[in-house]
Design an enzyme around this catalytic site. Structure first.
Site, PDB file in Angstrom:
ATOM      1  N   SER A  17      38.709-133.020  38.811  1.00 43.90           N
ATOM      2  CA  SER A  17      37.391-132.423  38.612  1.00 43.90           C
ATOM      3  C   SER A  17      36.963-131.587  39.814  1.00 43.90           C
ATOM      4  O   SER A  17      37.659-130.656  40.203  1.00 43.90           O
ATOM      5  CB  SER A  17      36.394-133.540  38.297  1.00 43.90           C
ATOM      6  OG  SER A  17      35.171-133.003  37.898  1.00 43.90           O
ATOM      7  N   HIS A  34      37.186-136.762  30.369  1.00 39.07           N
ATOM      8  CA  HIS A  34      37.251-136.002  31.616  1.00 39.07           C
ATOM      9  C   HIS A  34      38.174-136.668  32.643  1.00 39.07           C
ATOM     10  O   HIS A  34      38.201-136.296  33.792  1.00 39.07           O
ATOM     11  CB  HIS A  34      35.815-135.899  32.169  1.00 39.07           C
ATOM     12  CG  HIS A  34      35.673-134.998  33.337  1.00 39.07           C
ATOM     13  ND1 HIS A  34      35.968-133.650  33.275  1.00 39.07           N
ATOM     14  CD2 HIS A  34      35.277-135.229  34.601  1.00 39.07           C
ATOM     15  CE1 HIS A  34      35.733-133.109  34.467  1.00 39.07           C
ATOM     16  NE2 HIS A  34      35.312-134.046  35.288  1.00 39.07           N
ATOM     17  N   ASP A  63      36.380-132.274  26.396  1.00 39.79           N
ATOM     18  CA  ASP A  63      35.838-132.797  27.647  1.00 39.79           C
ATOM     19  C   ASP A  63      34.402-132.308  27.782  1.00 39.79           C
ATOM     20  O   ASP A  63      34.146-131.106  27.849  1.00 39.79           O
ATOM     21  CB  ASP A  63      36.710-132.281  28.801  1.00 39.79           C
ATOM     22  CG  ASP A  63      36.203-132.700  30.176  1.00 39.79           C
ATOM     23  OD1 ASP A  63      35.100-133.276  30.270  1.00 39.79           O
ATOM     24  OD2 ASP A  63      36.919-132.441  31.159  1.00 39.79           O
TER      25      ASP A  63
END
Lengths: 273, 299
Positions: free
Chosen positions: A101, A252, A224
């Site tokens: 991320s 995610h 996601d």
């Protein structure tokens, strides 16, 4: 002096180096609201082949909270400095980073600062900007949404002080899996969590994509809530040496939910045969 | 009489919901209908995610559900409800999860509590900002933005106690502008101020991350350089001195006299000793023609 500083970074960032000595260096950078614990599913395979460097950003996991400075960690550059400090102090010369991320962006910032050392980046569910910027970029969120999220963090202060699960695992995951994944929550200090959240959610690093000089593998989840496929496509089209693989998955946290699937893709990218 | 009272969930001023494993609503009372602004048949079988905001959904995934799966209950949690008109309503939820995966939600509107919290948060933010401003005022020199004398003393004392334990050394430079009174008298105080600001910028430009740079008073600056050798500290002093000598400020030739002292490994010092010694070195520079760096040994 070197030794003293080295041990200080090892302590401040709770650095752990595992796997065979002399093997290529692979650094695993956790995402917002979590710590190095989130790599535990991929670790058994990775540590066979690589010298794996695990760490917690200052303020996350078991890092030294006293090293936290609101000023330094109000922007992602501060977190990138953590990565650079670890690389410098442990004298790594050839590093591949897997970033989850927001750590994909953090790793990118670090790679631009040390292009001769950070040689490859694998991005797991990355997003350079979570905000919608019409007309041509859809980060997925309006400013209001994200302000509200930060507000919820404030208003549910005590809960977040205790634990924060890996952000968004996808609603259709089985309860058993969510239960297992959240079995060990990541500990995050509330003040730090808020700084990290602000730095993560309100930043826009789209402009640095073109400056990433190393090869990049983008692993995007097909469903996601935090980073949609078009965000991955946007990144792939701007990072000069990039390839993107969309993983048919929910959520995610591909490195936790679909690690069996992404491991071979990642290994192949690190060491093409 | 009491046996005739039939509890009806619709009489309560609180919302009650049952949500199944797929996170769809399978039961709700009238309070929820009013909250959603929709009749029963539309609410049942609809995912709960539809009636809370995007931010709340993230919160649900990352915090509330994991908490439920760990502890079976999640209490006193604030999220934001979304009614069929798109209006946002702050609510507090208490949720219990049973072993079959059904979750039982109690929902309470908390508009006033939310207002109070917002006020508290904004007051807190304001206070934080003010305290930062006060801190800056108390610790920096208003003209140059460098550390003021008091903060310099605080931070140097901390550094001394850290160095006691770590067996490394640090240097202290006392820097004084030569004939500064003459600059002020000849060109006026505004120009004198400009010179001081210029020097502060120069010192800041040459500082490493952990160096302390302060305006000690008048035209005297003190730099503290941790983890540095005698030679490196001397070279830095000379670099600064030569830079000023070679680059007139506002067409005025300025020179610096510098006194340098470097601590010794594993030898305890205090701030007074350090200042006294660097002052001695500075005096040597002044007494032997100015525009130079002198070094004094700690006794």
């Amino acid at each position: 002096m070197g030794l003293r500083n080295m041990s200080s970074v090892v302590l401040s960032n709770n650095v752990k180096v595992i796997g065979p000595k002399g093997a290529p260096t692979l650094m695993l950078a956790h995402g917002f609201g979590c710590d190095q614990n989130m790599w535990r599913f991929m670790l058994p395979t990775l540590e066979k082949h690589y010298q794996v460097v695990l760490f917690d950003y200052v303020g996350s996991g078991k890092s030294l909270l006293t090293k936290f400075s609101k000023e330094k960690y109000s922007a992602l550059e501060g977190y990138a400095q953590d990565i650079q400090d670890i690389i410098n102090e442990l004298k790594f010369t050839d590093v591949t980073i897997i970033g989850h991320s927001v750590s994909s962006t953090i790793a990118s910032i670090a790679s631009i600062a040390m292009p001769n050392i950070i040689k490859k980046i694998i991005m797991v569910c990355p997003s350079p900007c979570f905000l919608n910027c019409p007309p041509d970029y859809k980060g997925g969120f309006e400013r209001n949404d994200l302000e509200e999220l930060i507000g919820l963090m404030d208003k549910n202060y005590i809960g977040w002080a205790n634990y924060l699960a890996p952000l968004v695992m996808g609603t259709s995951q089985s309860q058993e899996l969510i239960g297992e994944l959240s079995g060990s929550f990541c500990s995050t200090d509330p003040v730090v969590a808020k700084s990290f959240a602000n730095a993560t959610f309100f930043s826009d690093y789209r402009h640095i994509l073109q400056d990433i000089k190393c090869p990049v593998l983008i692993l995007q989840s097909s469903s996601d809530a935090l980073a949609n496929v078009s965000v991955g496509e946007y990144m792939a089209s701007r990072i000069p040496q990039s390839q993107m693989v969309v993983i048919k998955a929910e959520g995610h946290c591909l490195h936790m939910t679909d690690y069996d699937y992404i491991l071979p893709i990642a290994l192949k990218f690190i060491e093409p045969s | 009489m009491s046996s005739e009272v039939k509890p009806d969930l619709n009489h309560f001023l609180s919302g009650h919901l049952v949500v199944n494993k797929d996170r769809k609503i399978i039961f709700c009372n009238d309070y929820i209908h009013e909250l959603i602004n929709q009749s029963d048949n539309k609410v049942i079988d609809t995912p709960i995610s539809k009636y809370i905001t995007k931010a709340s959904n993230i919160f649900l995934d990352s915090y509330i559900y994991p908490l439920l799966l760990t502890d079976s209950t999640a209490q006193e949690i604030q999220i934001t409800w979304l009614n069929s008109n798109g209006e946002k309503i702050p609510v507090i939820v208490n949720i219990k999860l049973d072993k079959d995966g059904l979750s039982y939600w109690s929902v309470y509107i908390c508009i006033n509590r939310d207002k109070l919290q917002n006020e508290w948060l904004s007051a807190n933010k304001k206070l934080e900002k003010q305290s930062q401003e006060l801190f800056n005022l108390a610790t920096t020199d208003p003209l140059t933005g460098l550390l003021n004398r008091r903060e310099f003393q605080e931070q140097t004392k901390k550094l001394i106690s850290q160095t006691d334990r770590s067996a490394s050394t640090f240097a202290l430079l006392s820097i004084d502008v030569d004939f500064f009174k003459h600059v002020n008298d000849t060109h006026g105080h505004q120009v004198g101020d400009k010179v001081l600001i210029h020097l502060a910028k120069l010192f800041n430009k040459n500082r490493r991350a952990n160096d302390l740079v302060s305006r000690f008073g008048g035209e005297e600056f003190i730099l503290v350089l941790p983890d540095i050798t005698n030679e490196d500290a001397y070279q830095l002093a000379e670099k600064l001195r030569l830079n000023v000598e070679r680059n007139p400020i506002d067409n005025i030739q300025i020179t610096l006299s510098i006194g340098l002292v470097v601590t010794k490994k594993a030898k305890k010092v205090n701030l007074e000793q350090l200042l006294k010694t660097s002052d001695k070195a500075l005096y040597m520079s002044k007494a032997t023609g100015r525009n130079k760096t002198s070094v004094a040994e700690l006794e």
